[in-house]
Design a protein around this motif. Structure first.
Motif, PDB file in Angstrom:
ATOM      1  N   HIS A   3       0.816  -1.214   0.000  1.00  0.00           N
ATOM      2  CA  HIS A   3       0.000   0.000   0.000  1.00  0.00           C
ATOM      3  C   HIS A   3       0.852   1.267   0.000  1.00  0.00           C
ATOM      4  O   HIS A   3       0.376   2.343   0.386  1.00  0.00           O
ATOM      5  N   ASN A 215      -3.624  -2.714  -1.533  1.00  0.00           N
ATOM      6  CA  ASN A 215      -4.706  -2.069  -0.793  1.00  0.00           C
ATOM      7  C   ASN A 215      -4.487  -0.564  -0.864  1.00  0.00           C
ATOM      8  O   ASN A 215      -3.521  -0.045  -0.308  1.00  0.00           O
ATOM      9  N   ARG A 217      -5.140   2.478   0.541  1.00  0.00           N
ATOM     10  CA  ARG A 217      -5.660   2.850   1.856  1.00  0.00           C
ATOM     11  C   ARG A 217      -6.537   4.101   1.814  1.00  0.00           C
ATOM     12  O   ARG A 217      -7.480   4.234   2.583  1.00  0.00           O
ATOM     13  N   LEU A 261      -8.963  -7.038   5.823  1.00  0.00           N
ATOM     14  CA  LEU A 261      -8.518  -5.647   5.962  1.00  0.00           C
ATOM     15  C   LEU A 261      -8.010  -5.371   7.370  1.00  0.00           C
ATOM     16  O   LEU A 261      -7.041  -4.612   7.547  1.00  0.00           O
ATOM     17  N   ASP A 264      -4.595  -6.414   7.624  1.00  0.00           N
ATOM     18  CA  ASP A 264      -3.710  -5.506   6.894  1.00  0.00           C
ATOM     19  C   ASP A 264      -3.564  -4.162   7.602  1.00  0.00           C
ATOM     20  O   ASP A 264      -2.913  -3.257   7.089  1.00  0.00           O
ATOM     21  N   ASP A 266      -5.985  -1.996   8.174  1.00  0.00           N
ATOM     22  CA  ASP A 266      -6.878  -0.997   7.577  1.00  0.00           C
ATOM     23  C   ASP A 266      -8.204  -0.991   8.348  1.00  0.00           C
ATOM     24  O   ASP A 266      -9.193  -1.583   7.924  1.00  0.00           O
ATOM     25  N   GLY A 269     -11.120   0.737   6.372  1.00  0.00           N
ATOM     26  CA  GLY A 269     -11.601  -0.134   5.304  1.00  0.00           C
ATOM     27  C   GLY A 269     -12.441  -1.262   5.858  1.00  0.00           C
ATOM     28  O   GLY A 269     -13.493  -1.604   5.302  1.00  0.00           O
TER      29      GLY A 269
END
Length: 348
Positions: A3, A215, A217, A261, A264, A266, A269
């Motif tokens: 990202h 991703n 962001r 997500l 990750d 996030d 998200g």
């Protein structure tokens, strides 16, 4: 997931082309064209609207130095809808084609871009004005997309114009023979958007065959690389209508996307994807369950992050389903603090 790679890209988006993309997405798409596309196949874009995403991809492909003539195929029904007028002013009426305006916006890259007026099939959601406004009408005088355009393998499939579970299923079936395990990217622009539950649900359903790689962001885009060939039977056996998906299975698929997500890092998200339960349940005719899902998402919303999609879902329940859910006191306070923070940042 990656990202950061595209954040240092030097690309200036042409703001005279109306777009629904976020700034980070424009850099990401340019980076895809310039650094990820290798010129061994085509880029297929589904749903370019007025060409905002197309010009980013085309500019990147041009900058790559690889032969790009006729290698970016853009598919849209190119039919003007009432909701589009809020984002762009064109001297045409609903139902008329805006393809000439798309082509004008891409005139600098006319050697690279090939436009195709075609539509994906959508299931009808009775009593849902928002779904009706954005989906293809069966009587529209635009041919159905039944064969992937262009020749050779598809290196990048950018999906923005699949506006239903049926449309997404149909698209994957017709590109199956042209996507390449280990190479093809499926770039899902609406993966983290609350109202497009079919995108994260589909990618969760196909998790044995795809791997998450990018991703974005600062926006709603997540990209997957095809890891293994998807068996024809898997795609042929997909439900034809959201109402035929077992409710528990659909909610589990959304949660799988949310967990991806969260892993990750996030959190915003993941919170936005959690709202996909609202639109999914509403489209299954379960309005009370949709309201409960909204309240659960609202109660667990992470502090000091954008609540824009939460507010969109709240407005949807109020306007489409007649369900009015009160906004907690903390959200206006957090918004004021966030606005003050961004103002200080701009002044620094």
């Amino acid at each position: 997931m990656e990202h950061r790679a595209w954040k240092s890209v030097r690309f200036v988006y042409l703001h005279e082309i109306p777009t629904m993309l976020q700034p980070e997405e424009t850099r990401y798409l340019y980076w895809l064209g310039a650094s990820v596309w290798m010129g061994t196949g085509i880029v297929l874009e589904i749903g370019p609207w007025l060409g905002g995403s197309t010009v980013c991809l085309a500019a990147g492909m041009h900058a790559s130095g690889r032969p790009a003539d006729g290698r970016l195929h853009a598919v849209d029904n190119f039919l003007w809808r009432e909701f589009m007028a809020a984002r762009a002013t064109l001297p045409i009426q609903p139902g008329e084609s805006f393809e000439p305006y798309f082509l004008k916006n891409l005139s600098d890259y006319e050697d690279i871009v090939v436009a195709h007026a075609a539509t994906l099939p959508d299931e009808t959601i009775e009593g849902d004005h928002e779904a009706t406004a954005k989906r293809a009408a069966e009587e529209a005088a635009v041919p159905r997309l039944d064969v992937a355009p262009g020749e050779g393998p598809i290196e990048i499939l950018f999906i923005d114009g699949a506006k239903s579970w049926r449309g997404m299923s149909h698209l994957l079936r017709i590109v199956r023979e042209r996507v390449v395990p280990g190479k093809t990217l499926l770039v899902c622009q609406d993966y983290k958007y609350w109202g497009t539950y079919w995108v994260p649900m589909m990618m969760s359903r196909l998790r044995e065959y795809v791997e998450p790689v990018h991703n974005v962001r600062g926006a709603t885009t997540v990209a997957f690389r095809l890891a293994r060939e998807i068996p024809r039977a898997v795609l042929d056996n997909l439900e034809d209508h959201v109402a035929r998906i077992p409710t528990g299975d659909g909610l589990a698929l959304i949660d799988t996307a949310r967990q991806l997500l969260l892993q990750d890092g996030d959190s915003l998200g993941a919170a936005n994807v959690s709202l996909c339960r609202v639109s999914f349940l509403a489209h299954q005719g379960k309005s009370d369950a949709a309201a409960v899902a909204f309240k659960q998402a609202q109660e667990s919303w992470p502090a000091f992050v954008s609540a824009e999609q939460l507010e969109r879902a709240r407005g949807y329940l109020r306007e489409e389903k007649g369900i009015n859910i009160r906004r907690p006191r903390r959200f206006p306070i957090e918004k004021k603090l966030m606005d003050a923070f961004h103002a200080l940042k701009r002044g620094a």
